[in-house]
Structure formats: C-alpha cells, structure tokens
Design an enzyme around this catalytic site. Structure first.
Site, short mmCIF file in Angstrom:
data_model
loop_
_atom_site.label_atom_id
_atom_site.label_comp_id
_atom_site.label_asym_id
_atom_site.label_seq_id
_atom_site.Cartn_x
_atom_site.Cartn_y
_atom_site.Cartn_z
N ALA A 8 -0.77 -43.33 45.12
CA ALA A 8 -1.18 -44.67 45.56
C ALA A 8 -2.03 -44.57 46.82
CB ALA A 8 0.05 -45.54 45.79
N ALA B 241 -4.49 -46.31 47.95
CA ALA B 241 -4.79 -47.53 48.71
C ALA B 241 -3.72 -47.75 49.76
CB ALA B 241 -4.89 -48.72 47.77
N ASP B 242 -2.46 -47.58 49.39
CA ASP B 242 -1.36 -47.70 50.35
C ASP B 242 -1.41 -46.57 51.38
OD1 ASP B 242 0.97 -49.78 49.50
OD2 ASP B 242 -0.11 -49.10 47.74
N ILE B 243 -1.57 -45.35 50.90
CA ILE B 243 -1.55 -44.21 51.81
C ILE B 243 -2.72 -44.27 52.78
CG2 ILE B 243 -1.80 -41.69 51.91
CD1 ILE B 243 -0.15 -41.58 49.31
N GLY C 7 -2.07 -46.91 55.30
CA GLY C 7 -1.04 -46.43 56.21
C GLY C 7 -1.58 -45.48 57.25
#
Length: 407
Positions: free
Chosen positions: A176, A178-180, A183
C-alpha cells in the site's frame, strides 16, 4: 526536547525524550509513528476499547494469535484504550495531548474538531504541540470529504496508469504505497516542524498530509515527462521510459532484471550475451537510439535471454560488470547476506508469541542508532501505566474503567 547540544551515548536515540500521541489506525498513521518510535520517541497509541486498531482484526495470516498486518507497523509503541466517543474519554485525551510533543491522527476530516480535539483547541493548553493530520484527500478542496483507500489513491494519483504490462490492465503496486508514502512524508514534516520549534520561539504548528498529494508528488519524472511532452505516459511493465535496456527478461526458469543505465554499460552488456555485433548496430548505438528502436531491441534480447537459466544470466551480467538480479521472493530477501549484514531482519520478544521476527529499520546512525525496544503492544497493555504517568491515581483509573471510558 531542548535545543541544547549534548554528547550522545551509544544507547541514546535521536528522539529520546519526545512524546508522540498516536490517535491513528490502519496504515498511514501507524507507519509514521512506528518510524518515530524506531527513532526513540515514546509513542502512546490511543485505541478504542472495543477491538482497538482495525488491523488487529485483519487476518489471516496471524503471527501467533496476533494479526501479521498489525504487528508489522506497531512496534516501539505503548497502547492505551480510550473511548473518544465519550466526553470523559476526550478529556483524558486532552490531558495526554497537553504534555505531548507530537499528535498524529487520521480520522475523517472534521471529526477531531467535532470532538473538540482539533489543533486550535489543543494548542490553547499546549502551544508547542506539533499536530499532524492525515487523510485521503487533504483538509480542503472539493473532494476533502471523500473516503479513501490505497487502491483508490494509486488510481487517482496516477500510479496505476503507469503500472502493469503494456496494453494490459492497470495494476496496483503490491504494497500500500499510497499509505506508506504519505506516512513517510508525515514523518519528514513532523521532524521539520520539531526542528523549527526547537530553533526558535514559534511553538508548534499544524501539518496536513494527504495520500493523494503524496501519490501526485511521487510521479516525479513521470509528471515531468508529461509536462515536457503533453503526452500522458502509459504502462510499460518493468521497462523504463527513457533507458533501454532497463527491465526484466524471461529466462528458462524465471526472470532476470538488468539495468543498463549508462552508455559504458552497453558494450559490456552485449559482450555478456556474446552479441558484440549489437555494439556497432546503428539502431542501438546510443541510449536514445535504443529507446527509439525499443521494440526491435526487445525482440532480440528476449530471444537471447530465453537461452539461459536465471542463474546463468545473472552470472554472465555480473562477470561483465552489468547490474543484474533475479527477482527475489520474501524468503530469498531475508536469506540475503547483505540484508542480514544490515540488520534488516530483527527479533523482539512478545508476551504471547515469544521471539517475533520483524523487518528492521532502514535508518542507520553512527552515534544514535535506531532500535526495536518494544513489541507491538497488546490492546490496552499500558493503559494504567500511562495514566499513572500523567497524574491519574488508582481510584480515578478504576472509576474510568468501571464507566467503560478506558476499557
């Protein structure tokens, strides 16, 4: 934290003494706060009493009795359960935030304001607070209230338009990102805000990071290629839009990846395949020619690599000094002696699992190394401990527990 110089000892970490209040869940926020925890911050993970972080229930697979997903991004944290749906729970949260250096949250846009836990409210008691909000689309703009998931962000941010085989369907990147990615941007922003706070008298500030913005920023040279030409780049599989050959080739038993990323590598590459005739072929003389005549070159190279096993192809490339690798699976990754030498596989003791293997931190410091000092916490494992530290006595804690504020 203070701006005073100090002489670090070998067991100190860069963010020792920093308190992070983590009101996030799932991936983008927990990945950010795990990085801060790896750097030595005391990360207090605030979770719902009725199940906690949603990823605790994302299984199979499990690591012992714990969700493998959850444990992958929640080490170096302490867990406190707190019912933020109640005003009493929110008041406890305000007490925690009043002494924190950093707050990270990824509730839907507007929820923290609805609860009276927004930056404007909390900074009245703690003007030094660095408050980071994470969301799918950001806190302003016509789509700010839309729900967001990683696959949507990879699609909307352009990543899936350039990922997958040519003329094939769009493909999401296997983790993922986009999340990483968001973050990672959040961690950078938080550290920059902390530095700004420490170097002056400005106090804390609000940070707004979105998954969509992160994906758009990650388009980097693909975006620049579009701006330069007006033509949106498409899917090319493992190939590179401006370098050739720079891709995966199928062998008799798998695939080999080759990176012929400079002109001096091209003759070496040709000799490694016993195809010296290609060196002086005017269709492939320089990289621009190879890119322009990519389809012809690909056909020739596909036929060449089809004669070799992956091991043979890699050996030929390495002997010639051409960067190459087979495509490793997870077992091979963590058997790699370089990965082991860099301590990228570590273990931590867990109260129910025992010795737990984890991917290590990629941040290596000469004086203040990162460390995995805490196992991914059990739900509410540190509630009483943390509340005692923030001045709550046993009677008050028991009362909160009886009223389901903390458990």
């Amino acid at each position: 934290m203070t701006g005073e110089a100090r002489n670090p000892s070998s067991d100190e970490q860069p963010l020792d003494g920093l308190t992070v209040l983590d009101a996030s869940r799932v991936l983008v926020g927990p990945f950010c706060t795990m990085q801060l925890g790896d750097l030595g911050a005391d990360v207090i993970k605030v979770e719902r009493p009725d199940g906690g972080d949603q990823t605790r229930g994302w299984h199979p697979p499990t690591y012992g009795e714990e969700s493998a997903y959850y444990v992958s991004i929640n080490r170096n944290k302490r867990s406190v359960t707190l019912n933020l749906a109640s005003e009493d729970g929110r008041e406890v949260f305000r007490d925690l935030a009043s002494e924190a250096d950093v707050l990270v949250e990824n509730f839907r846009v507007g929820k923290m304001e609805e609860w009276g836990l927004d930056y404007s409210t909390l900074k009245e008691r703690n003007p030094d607070l660095v408050y980071c909000s994470l969301s799918g689309y950001g806190e302003w703009g016509p789509q700010k209230d839309r729900p967001a998931y990683d696959i949507m962000m990879q699609a909307e941010g352009g990543m899936m338009s350039i990922t997958g085989e040519e003329n094939g369907p769009p493909v999401r990147v296997g983790v993922a990102i986009a999340d990483i990615g968001a973050g990672m941007y959040a961690t950078q922003a938080i550290l920059a805000a902390l530095l700004y706070r420490e170097l002056g008298d400005s106090g804390g500030q609000k940070i707004d990071v979105s998954l969509l913005d992160g994906q758009v920023a990650w388009m980097s040279y693909m975006a620049s290629n579009y701006f330069a030409t007006g033509d949106p780049p498409g899917r090319m599989g493992s190939k590179h839009p401006t370098i050739a050959p720079y891709q995966a080739f199928e062998t008799t038993d798998g695939y080999v990846v080759v990176a012929t990323a400079s002109e001096n590598l091209w003759p070496k590459f040709c000799r490694a395949l016993d195809r010296e005739d290609l060196i002086d072929d005017e269709r492939f003389a320089v990289n621009a020619d190879r890119v322009e005549n990519r389809s012809e070159l690909d056909q020739i190279l596909d036929d060449e690599f089809a004669q070799y096993s992956t091991a043979e192809a890699v050996a030929r490339m390495e002997e010639a000094g051409v960067p190459a690798s087979r495509v490793r699976d997870m077992e091979e990754v963590f058997d790699n002696p370089q990965v082991r030498a860099r301590n990228m596989q570590q273990t931590v003791e867990h109260p129910t699992i025992g010795q737990m293997k984890m991917a290590g931190s990629p941040m290596h410091f000469s004086q203040t190394p990162t460390a995995i000092e805490r196992h991914p916490p059990l739900l509410g494992e540190h509630t009483e401990e943390i509340l005692h530290e923030f001045g709550y006595d046993s009677e008050t804690i028991a009362n909160l527990d009886d009223r389901d504020i903390i458990g």
